[in-house]
Enzyme design. Structure first.
Site, PDB file in Angstrom:
ATOM      1  CB  SER A  11      -9.241  12.461 -14.657  1.00  0.00           C
ATOM      2  OG  SER A  11     -10.562  12.531 -15.103  1.00  0.00           O
ATOM      3  CG  ASP A  38      -2.017   0.934   1.191  1.00  0.00           C
ATOM      4  OD1 ASP A  38      -1.764   2.116   0.850  1.00  0.00           O
ATOM      5  OD2 ASP A  38      -3.157   0.525   1.448  1.00  0.00           O
ATOM      6  CE  LYS A  50      -6.964  10.701 -10.580  1.00  0.00           C
ATOM      7  NZ  LYS A  50      -5.814   9.816 -10.394  1.00  0.00           N
ATOM      8  CE1 TYR A  67     -10.353   9.746  -9.456  1.00  0.00           C
ATOM      9  CE2 TYR A  67     -11.770  10.923 -10.993  1.00  0.00           C
ATOM     10  CZ  TYR A  67     -10.682  10.102 -10.753  1.00  0.00           C
ATOM     11  OH  TYR A  67      -9.919   9.651 -11.806  1.00  0.00           O
TER      12      TYR A  67
HETATM   13  P1  NAD Z   1      -8.188   0.772 -11.194  1.00  0.00           P
HETATM   14  O1  NAD Z   1      -8.961   0.918  -9.919  1.00  0.00           O
HETATM   15  O2  NAD Z   1      -8.478  -0.379 -12.063  1.00  0.00           O
HETATM   16  O3  NAD Z   1      -6.622   0.780 -10.859  1.00  0.00           O
HETATM   17  C1  NAD Z   1      -6.083   1.488  -9.765  1.00  0.00           C
HETATM   18  C2  NAD Z   1      -5.217   0.517  -8.981  1.00  0.00           C
HETATM   19  O4  NAD Z   1      -4.635   1.185  -7.861  1.00  0.00           O
HETATM   20  C3  NAD Z   1      -6.003  -0.671  -8.425  1.00  0.00           C
HETATM   21  O5  NAD Z   1      -5.376  -1.868  -8.837  1.00  0.00           O
HETATM   22  C4  NAD Z   1      -5.936  -0.496  -6.905  1.00  0.00           C
HETATM   23  O6  NAD Z   1      -5.907  -1.740  -6.244  1.00  0.00           O
HETATM   24  C5  NAD Z   1      -4.653   0.305  -6.753  1.00  0.00           C
HETATM   25  N1  NAD Z   1      -4.558   1.150  -5.542  1.00  0.00           N
HETATM   26  C6  NAD Z   1      -5.453   2.057  -5.091  1.00  0.00           C
HETATM   27  N2  NAD Z   1      -4.987   2.646  -3.983  1.00  0.00           N
HETATM   28  C7  NAD Z   1      -3.775   2.113  -3.720  1.00  0.00           C
HETATM   29  C8  NAD Z   1      -2.804   2.310  -2.699  1.00  0.00           C
HETATM   30  N3  NAD Z   1      -2.999   3.163  -1.697  1.00  0.00           N
HETATM   31  N4  NAD Z   1      -1.673   1.583  -2.735  1.00  0.00           N
HETATM   32  C9  NAD Z   1      -1.449   0.684  -3.738  1.00  0.00           C
HETATM   33  N5  NAD Z   1      -2.337   0.441  -4.720  1.00  0.00           N
HETATM   34  C10 NAD Z   1      -3.486   1.155  -4.716  1.00  0.00           C
HETATM   35  O7  NAD Z   1      -8.354   2.142 -12.002  1.00  0.00           O
HETATM   36  P2  NAD Z   1      -7.963   2.507 -13.493  1.00  0.00           P
HETATM   37  O8  NAD Z   1      -9.218   2.703 -14.255  1.00  0.00           O
HETATM   38  O9  NAD Z   1      -6.927   1.587 -13.986  1.00  0.00           O
HETATM   39  O10 NAD Z   1      -7.340   3.943 -13.261  1.00  0.00           O
HETATM   40  C11 NAD Z   1      -5.947   4.153 -13.075  1.00  0.00           C
HETATM   41  C12 NAD Z   1      -5.701   5.629 -12.781  1.00  0.00           C
HETATM   42  O11 NAD Z   1      -6.205   6.409 -13.858  1.00  0.00           O
HETATM   43  C13 NAD Z   1      -6.390   6.133 -11.527  1.00  0.00           C
HETATM   44  O12 NAD Z   1      -5.533   7.041 -10.873  1.00  0.00           O
HETATM   45  C14 NAD Z   1      -7.608   6.841 -12.062  1.00  0.00           C
HETATM   46  O13 NAD Z   1      -8.036   7.866 -11.203  1.00  0.00           O
HETATM   47  C15 NAD Z   1      -7.086   7.408 -13.363  1.00  0.00           C
HETATM   48  N6  NAD Z   1      -8.147   7.638 -14.358  1.00  0.00           N
HETATM   49  C16 NAD Z   1      -8.984   6.625 -14.699  1.00  0.00           C
HETATM   50  C17 NAD Z   1     -10.016   6.849 -15.607  1.00  0.00           C
HETATM   51  C18 NAD Z   1     -10.987   5.746 -15.976  1.00  0.00           C
HETATM   52  O14 NAD Z   1     -12.058   6.060 -16.500  1.00  0.00           O
HETATM   53  N7  NAD Z   1     -10.685   4.481 -15.761  1.00  0.00           N
HETATM   54  C19 NAD Z   1     -10.177   8.129 -16.183  1.00  0.00           C
HETATM   55  C20 NAD Z   1      -9.280   9.138 -15.825  1.00  0.00           C
HETATM   56  C21 NAD Z   1      -8.269   8.880 -14.912  1.00  0.00           C
END
Ligand code: NAD
Ligand code: UDP
Length: 336
Positions: free
Chosen positions: A124, A58, A152, A148
């Site tokens: 994002s 973590d 960001k 959220y």
């Molecule tokens: P996701 O939830 O599939 O992946 C995020 C990962 O981070 C997960 O595997 C989770 O277990 C891990 N995680 C969370 N907190 C943690 C911590 N404290 N320590 C270690 N691991 C931790 O999300 P995603 O869709 O792959 O998104 C990845 C990034 O992109 C995120 O930061 C998200 O905010 C950003 N984002 C996503 C989208 C979307 O629509 N999917 C759009 C814009 C931005």
């Protein structure tokens, strides 16, 4: 070159690990598996026949985070780890600030102590708040309409301050539009916990019979068919954007920010009819009232990424629908 990927077993992270391994980068992942399963990375290893060093850590655990950097010593870090559910962030703001901001602060501190100062951060299009016009350029005003989005935005400010404090930092902020779809193998894809909040996984789960009907949030927006317009981008194109950003990190300095989108907007009804056309599936749907916080139209201007990263999205909406369905139909219960 050695790349450490935080949140690498998640949706975008696993697709990015795949692209990095294809380009022969050495990859390690830190993830606490709070929103993902290790299976995604096992499958990436299977596709590429390459190994990923995995650390179940973590980011809030400073001591373990330090150990990872002692062991792996990356040249650059791609930072995906974070909580991402808008609705949940409204109910649990402290968890979001603690996890997203606290995790990033720990990461920066450990990187600094190990003299590793190359970072790519997942931001994002939510940081554009309620944009006055489209297409959206990187220099448009930023604001946030939920906790959220504020995490960001605050992280973006934090990273600007860090790079101003020390010219050796080299940071790229990528503002994603709407990542969808799956690797064309159908072996990895999007596997959200519980009932999906996002349009694509909702549609694929209706198509596979897991959910009965899609609710479309509003048909009275000022758009040609009344439903909201978004810039959907294939997750493999998005993942490849990170490979191009690493190339850029080698030669840039300070903080640079890029939109990653296709530059094209599609309405919810256009997505639905394209999905039905390419999959041959009928998606039962109904119109319900608007979802709070939705903007009527959001799509990117991609000129800067094209010019400075040499990157553009290649896959179209049909590819996105086809590949999202391919993963869902091969994996009706996701990674379970
Ligand atoms: P996701 O939830 O599939 O992946 C995020 C990962 O981070 C997960 O595997 C989770 O277990 C891990 N995680 C969370 N907190 C943690 C911590 N404290 N320590 C270690 N691991 C931790 O999300 P995603 O869709 O792959 O998104 C990845 C990034 O992109 C995120 O930061 C998200 O905010 C950003 N984002 C996503 C989208 C979307 O629509 N999917 C759009 C814009 C931005
Ligand atoms: N949407 C919808 N029904 C759903 C999920 C989403 O009508 O079950 C709409 C939503 O109102 C928005 C678009 O689909 O106009 C994309 O929503 P998503 O949550 O995927 O992404 P956002 O742009 O909100 O981050």
């Amino acid at each position: 070159m050695k790349i450490l990927v935080t949140g690498g077993s998640g949706y975008i992270g696993s697709h990015t690990c795949l692209e990095l391994l294809k380009m022969n980068y050495e990859v390690a992942v830190i993830d606490n598996l709070s929103n993902s399963k290790k299976t995604s990375l096992k499958r990436v290893e299977k596709i590429t026949k390459n190994k990923i060093d995995f650390f179940k850590v973590d980011l809030l655990d400073l001591k373990k985070l330090n150990h990872v950097f002692d062991k792996f010593t990356p040249d650059a870090v791609i930072h995906f780890a974070g909580k991402k559910a808008v609705g949940e962030s409204v109910i649990k703001p402290i968890e979001y600030y603690k996890n997203n901001l606290g995790g990033t602060i720990n990461l920066i501190e450990v990187m600094k102590n190990h003299n590793i100062k190359k970072l790519i951060f997942s931001s994002s299009c939510t940081v554009y708040g309620l944009p006055n016009k489209v297409p959206i350029k990187e220099d448009f005003p930023v604001s946030a309409v939920n906790p959220y989005g504020r995490t960001k935005l605050f992280i973006e400010f934090l990273l600007q301050d860090v790079s101003q404090s020390d010219p050796n930092w080299n940071i790229i902020v990528l503002r994603y539009f709407n990542p969808v779809g799956a690797d064309q193998s159908g072996i990895i894809g999007e596997d959200p916990n519980g009932i999906p909040n996002n349009l694509f996984p909702y549609i694929t789960q209706v198509a596979v019979g897991k959910l009965p009907i899609l609710s479309i949030y509003g048909n009275d927006y000022p758009t040609p068919d009344g439903t909201c317009i978004r810039d959907y981008i294939h997750v493999s194109d998005l993942a490849f954007g990170h490979v191009k950003a690493i190339d850029k990190l080698r030669k840039s300095s300070g903080t640079n920010t890029y939109n990653l989108g296709t530059g094209k907007g599609y309405s919810v009804l256009e997505v639905l009819s394209t999905f039905e056309k390419v999959t041959g599936k009928n998606i039962p749907h109904r119109f319900v009232k608007r979802r709070e916080g939705d903007v009527s139209a959001s799509y990117s201007d991609t000129t800067k990424a094209r010019r400075e990263l040499g990157w553009k999205a290649n896959k179209n909406l049909e590819d996105m629908c086809k590949d999202a369905w391919h993963f869902q139909s091969l994996n009706p219960r996701g990674y379970n």
